[in-house]
Write an enzyme that holds these catalytic residues in place. Structure first.
Site, PDB file in Angstrom:
ATOM      1  N   ASN A 173      10.001  28.897  -4.904  1.00 10.78           N
ATOM      2  CA  ASN A 173       8.857  29.495  -5.596  1.00 10.78           C
ATOM      3  C   ASN A 173       8.036  30.212  -4.527  1.00 10.78           C
ATOM      4  O   ASN A 173       7.280  29.593  -3.789  1.00 10.78           O
ATOM      5  CB  ASN A 173       8.025  28.429  -6.304  1.00 10.78           C
ATOM      6  N   GLU A 180      11.338  29.657 -14.592  1.00  8.27           N
ATOM      7  CA  GLU A 180      10.059  28.953 -14.529  1.00  8.27           C
ATOM      8  C   GLU A 180       8.932  29.892 -14.116  1.00  8.27           C
ATOM      9  O   GLU A 180       8.185  29.626 -13.167  1.00  8.27           O
ATOM     10  CB  GLU A 180      10.151  27.740 -13.603  1.00  8.27           C
ATOM     11  N   LYS A 213      22.819  24.203  -9.784  1.00  6.03           N
ATOM     12  CA  LYS A 213      22.440  22.790  -9.689  1.00  6.03           C
ATOM     13  C   LYS A 213      23.580  21.902 -10.168  1.00  6.03           C
ATOM     14  O   LYS A 213      24.311  22.274 -11.098  1.00  6.03           O
ATOM     15  CB  LYS A 213      21.178  22.518 -10.509  1.00  6.03           C
ATOM     16  N   ASP A 235      18.160  19.079 -14.513  1.00  6.13           N
ATOM     17  CA  ASP A 235      17.370  19.255 -13.295  1.00  6.13           C
ATOM     18  C   ASP A 235      17.315  17.974 -12.486  1.00  6.13           C
ATOM     19  O   ASP A 235      16.295  17.296 -12.481  1.00  6.13           O
ATOM     20  CB  ASP A 235      15.958  19.717 -13.651  1.00  6.13           C
ATOM     21  N   GLU A 291      13.043  13.738  -6.202  1.00  3.89           N
ATOM     22  CA  GLU A 291      12.037  14.097  -7.197  1.00  3.89           C
ATOM     23  C   GLU A 291      12.067  13.183  -8.416  1.00  3.89           C
ATOM     24  O   GLU A 291      11.043  12.650  -8.822  1.00  3.89           O
ATOM     25  CB  GLU A 291      12.232  15.557  -7.628  1.00  3.89           C
ATOM     26  N   GLU A 349      18.946   3.605 -11.621  1.00  3.73           N
ATOM     27  CA  GLU A 349      19.301   4.032 -12.975  1.00  3.73           C
ATOM     28  C   GLU A 349      19.042   2.918 -13.992  1.00  3.73           C
ATOM     29  O   GLU A 349      18.588   3.167 -15.108  1.00  3.73           O
ATOM     30  CB  GLU A 349      20.776   4.431 -13.030  1.00  3.73           C
ATOM     31  N   TRP A 370       9.531  21.998 -22.251  1.00  7.79           N
ATOM     32  CA  TRP A 370      10.494  22.056 -21.151  1.00  7.79           C
ATOM     33  C   TRP A 370      11.945  21.826 -21.571  1.00  7.79           C
ATOM     34  O   TRP A 370      12.847  21.813 -20.728  1.00  7.79           O
ATOM     35  CB  TRP A 370      10.106  21.048 -20.059  1.00  7.79           C
TER      36      TRP A 370
END
Lengths: 698, 698
Positions: B220, B304, B378, B383, B411, B529, B559
């Protein structure tokens, strides 16, 4: 200069009237001003005179002629001095409280001069210079909101609430906590913006609606703001104090309870430690030496991770009294916030109830606080939700000064992107009868000091302004700042009167836009409520941001903010018999009403009770059908506003037309997102379809 | 200097071995270094020699004696040159690719000198200086991870993936997007931190595991970062490029697709506009004049809210080729990200499926991209969730270069507060058989360029480092950076081998701590998980933050991230027959497997199917019981780790003991919050109690 944009003047005079007849009708009254007061350039009397003269020039296009003589009490005569003579003597003799003013207008035809011309006059007398200033602004409001020209009037007013305070949540880095109108007008890059003309203009706006105190930094006092009470910054604080002082507004600072430690001078902040006591005594003396008119401290202690007396095993009375003793010799106050609760609560534990916290923490300390401590109590037991019952702590400590705290900033009520005129919500609180000393013990009577022998009391509110051109982000959000001031001055004012007055001042007296805006404002709180969280349950917002819908956003959090929705029902059981017992904090009659499933008002049902989706409300609807219906109604209402606003395009300047349209379209989108997310959430949980078969997404 | 704290050296040599016998055993090999290569101070050969000499001195306490002569191919001989002589000639004759190295160790007793002493040697030969550098680090790893002393070895290695790239998401204001380890080591206050020794040390860490490319700013690209390609900043970029170049790492920049506009030079960024084409040609020529070894651009376009070719009605091939044509004369690459989807999706619309987006946007453009464009895809279609299927786009464009993108930054996998060793997750992707050209078309074969005739391909990953003393926030998160490099070099390495190697290098070879840490790492992804989102459904996190549980946090969002849980069941129907048809993007056999409720792997069931809570998994459990069981198991596992870690207190330095214990305790709290929130959420919805009657809060 961007400040010339529409909205910067807010409700103060900004444009010459378009109607020449109106100007002519007022001319006899407005072409001459004769003032008698002691001359102090930096005093509210001079400000009163200046505001009147400037306002008249703006509205009529002609500056009035001005004569000024020494005299007491302070008086301003407009129009014909001869015609005013007898009334003037009567008004000068009137006993008036310090903040009061008297206003008499003689406009009828009997007031003719020798030439048969109409000899109109207005006399304004203050109980003090501040009273005069309030009267000057009242007169300007009157002139600018009534298009019909001068009429006879005989009025004496004094504010009901001794303290009428604004709390800024501004940080020295230039941000505003929960600010929705740009950055701070007070600070940038960790310094005070003394050169900002906006601070002067903000003082004018506040004084124009009768605000008499302001705290200029966030109650969450971080490192830089802790230094506001140090010698490096006090000269700048003094200049702020002078700016507000000219408009009769006393300056307060929020302080860090751990300041003695954070400033590196002591290793404790224990209120019973004599070093700490001496430190605060010296510090307060230093502050008053630099800022003689200083008002005192606002303190958020032992709340949401802020330091406080609990660290040392002391209670809030110990904590507040430490500062109160230091301030007392100088006449300063401690505004001690009661927003104290466990912000590390465990959602698994249904017995703990955040709603109980303020009462549980403070109630038993009644009688222990110094006379210059004022407890600042949020209007509801939670945190400025769209709908809450009144805090049961308010009025429950007869020997302790209290102010009620509202939030003008629309943190949970649309963030100045959605319209939500909060005056009706505040009136709901102010009109609430606590029944604590029998019937008639309303919040407004308690706040006014009429029920308990308070030495200081009133109302405070979190500001909603920032450095956006129009102060409040949304043009219409100005109405909340205006409305808070008007209501703080006189809680008996009706919501519609306030909405109409503001709309007239802002969009022109008796215009179609003003009429529609007033109507829209009055509808806006019910509409906002109808598409957001239902029946008083609250908190269905995105964590931290507090705007967008997230039904479960606070459901599994540590914040004590739950709705307990399952596949059978929802709501929080706060009854005495089967719930958290929160209802027991109210006077018996109120307790019984909230405890009773039958008598509890629908609007607060889910605040007090956990009920099945099929529970039937007083309205005759089931809870689930109410949820569906009100979500649809709320979103539809916003679309109706938009349709009507589009029709008014020719009647309003393009800038505000486009701005308000854009915000309304955003509100419509938000309302639909709320509608559909809430409806789908409860449909997925309950499995019960909408009776009216509208679209509820699966 | 805080950098001396434990963890700064990461897996590189940091302390002298405690075991004197070990030092004695290695001494014959490590007391003498004889290097033959061309002398370039700023080249990887010199770095190889320096790393070896320094590493040996650190580990043994004794600096080796050093001789350096010109020679080619580059060779380093350790220990006895006489004993090494024959092997040396053999190795020099070996055909080696540029990045390859050969390493032979002669340690057995047959290598005795005339005095009967052991005449150990090691010979390292590079296919180039870079190969030599990789070999030097391999030799150091070998020496430091095996406590038994030298043993015979004959090895030749070359990396499987041509591109082994790291993407920094660093911003010039010093922040790191999705950074969980402090601020940027590259930037502060909108300037490049050239004086930072950490940049050098980061280059060493990356080279030590074979990384050969780095992009040094966030994909970004905001206003300040857009200026990185301007003359004011290119000299600083050159210095960064030199720093990484010394370690064989080529420097890339993320660029703003709208740079011609944002830099104020054009009013369009249309890729088919000749002014725009010339602008980029001149700009790229300017970059290469300043930074001769420049690698190329990374581009996030039309994603995005970033600008891109869609603005001008062009497609991604037009967009990427614009930059590719400008870069081609200089040998530069365009890494064009395929993370393109509608981030303003409407949750009410169940037919749109974000998972489809990359394939739908890019698949049909195959053949249209220039040879120096590399699509960066990806690993999963959403994501970087804890569990996703492999992106069906990978391998589906035989005529277009591709790299697979992983995220080392955790993340959605614990944010380096919770432990989640991601190597097993990445291997799951790399081992996935796409079946696109029949059996055996695994992702790792495609990435290696063995399936399609790619000119450039490989793997890329988002970095997890920042300016925390230990680089990665959590000490154990270093294992992910290490593991990514090792796997990028050789995807055949087993997860346990990587975990054990890293643990040995970090906590000492063959120590109880290293053994436990390796075991913990291998358990950590399944454990993470098991307490977070179940059965591949994903996204049950707090919006924006992505750490804490919020089951509905993304459920009603724009989203494209939903689980559709209602009172009967949950999951996303992505089948061909009744769902979004996403499964149709896979090769037939994979499609059929995912489409089939019977054959779809349990771990991805809810990614592909919407099922009732009572659906029985292959494990024999119902979905709801699996949810309950795995949440309890996950939280329990963390507590077992804590108990074991406490037992190891005496075996590890106090700093890392306390740090890891503290993080584990935080992980335990997080795991319990997830466990209870997820369990309660589904209990409230389904009404089905836990069979085993453990505590599920109502």
């Amino acid at each position: 200069m961007t400040f010339s944009s529409k909205g910067y003047a807010a409700w103060l005079p900004s444009d010459r009237w378009q109607d020449e007849q109106r100007i002519e009708a007022w001319r006899p009254l407005l072409e001459q001003i004769d003032a008698r007061m002691e001359l102090r350039a930096a005093g509210p009397g001079a400000a009163a005179l200046q505001e009147l003269a400037n306002g008249i020039e703006i509205l009529t296009g002609t500056p009035p002629s001005l004569t000024l003589k020494a005299g007491s009490p302070p008086v301003i005569v407009l129009g014909s001095p001869q015609a005013a003579q007898r009334s003037l003597e009567e008004l000068k003799a009137l006993p008036l409280a310090e903040e009061a003013y008297a206003l008499r207008i003689g406009a009828a035809s009997e007031n003719e001069n020798q030439d048969g011309e109409q000899a109109a006059y207005a006399i304004l007398r203050g109980g003090s210079e501040r009273g005069l200033l309030y009267g000057a602004f009242a007169l300007l409001r009157l002139i600018d909101s009534d298009p019909r020209g001068p009429r006879d009037l005989d009025l004496a007013e004094s504010p009901r609430n001794p303290l009428r305070m604004i709390d800024q949540w501004d940080n020295m880095d230039g941000s505003v906590e929960r600010g929705y109108s740009g950055g701070s007008i007070f600070y940038r890059d960790n310094r005070i913006l003394l050169e900002s003309p906006r601070i002067d203009d903000y003082a004018r706006l506040l004084a124009s609606v009768g605000i008499n105190a302001i705290s200029v930094n966030n109650v969450n006092v971080h490192r830089e703001e802790t230094k506001l009470i140090t010698s490096a910054l006090l000269p700048d604080v003094r200049r702020l104090s002078d700016t507000f002082g000219r408009y009769g507004i006393q300056l307060f600072l929020s302080v860090n309870y751990a300041a003695p430690i954070e400033l590196g001078e002591l290793d404790t902040a224990d209120p019973l430690n004599t070093d700490v006591q001496h430190w605060w005594q010296r510090k307060v003396a230093e502050i008053y030496a630099a800022v003689p008119d200083f008002g005192g401290f606002v303190v958020k202690a032992d709340s949401e991770n802020r330091p406080g007396p609990f660290t040392y095993g002391r209670d809030h009375a110990d904590g507040a009294n430490l500062l109160a003793d230091a301030l007392a010799p100088h006449g300063g106050l401690v505004m001690w916030r009661c927003f104290v609760y466990d912000c590390h609560q465990d959602w698994r534990d249904r017995s703990t109830d955040r709603a109980r916290a303020a009462y549980d923490h403070f109630r038993d300390l009644d009688g222990r606080f110094r006379d210059n401590v004022v407890l600042q109590i949020k209007n509801g037991p939670m945190d400025f939700q769209v709908r809450e019952p009144v805090s049961p702590l308010f009025g429950a400590m007869p020997r302790t000064n209290q102010v009620m705290e509202f939030q003008i900033a629309q943190e949970y009520t649309g963030q100045q992107r959605d319209i939500c005129f909060l005056v009706p919500q505040w009136k709901k609180s102010l009109d609430f009868d606590t029944l604590l000393n029998g019937a008639g013990c309303t919040v407004k009577q308690i706040a006014a000091g009429k029920v308990h022998p308070f030495t200081r009391s009133g109302v405070a509110a979190v500001s909603n302004i920032g450095n956006d051109d129009n102060w409040t982000g949304h043009h219409l959000a100005q109405a909340n700042l205006f409305g808070f001031g008007r209501l703080a001055w006189n809680p008996e004012l009706e919501s519609d009167a306030i909405a109409e007055e503001w709309s007239a001042l802002t969009f022109g007296a008796d215009t179609p836009v003003a009429r529609f805006v007033a109507k829209l404002l009055l509808e806006s709180w019910p509409v906002y409520e109808s598409y957001t969280a239902p029946l008083g349950v609250g908190w269905m917002v995105q964590p931290h941001y507090h705007y967008a819908v997230d039904v479960d956003g606070y459901e599994y959090s540590k914040w004590g903010t739950y709705h307990f929705a399952d596949r059978d029902g929802l709501g929080v059981d706060r009854t005495l018999a089967t719930g958290t017992g929160y209802t027991g904090q109210y006077a018996d009659e109120n307790r019984d009403r909230y405890d009773s499933l039958e008598e509890c008002p629908d609007e607060l049902l889910l605040f007090f009770h956990h009920v099945p989706y099929t529970h039937v409300l007083k309205s005759g609807k089931t809870v689930i059908q109410h949820i569906y219906d009100s979500r649809f109604e709320g979103a539809d209402a916003v679309d109706r506003w938009i349709a009507r606003w589009r029709e008014l395009e020719a009647d309003v300047d393009p800038e505000r037309f486009a701005h308000i349209l854009h915000r309304l379209e955003g509100q419509s989108e938000n309302a639909k997102q709320w509608r559909d997310a809430v409806n789908t959430y409860f449909y997925r949980k309950s499995g019960i379809p909408d009776e009216r078969e509208r679209t509820v997404y699966a």
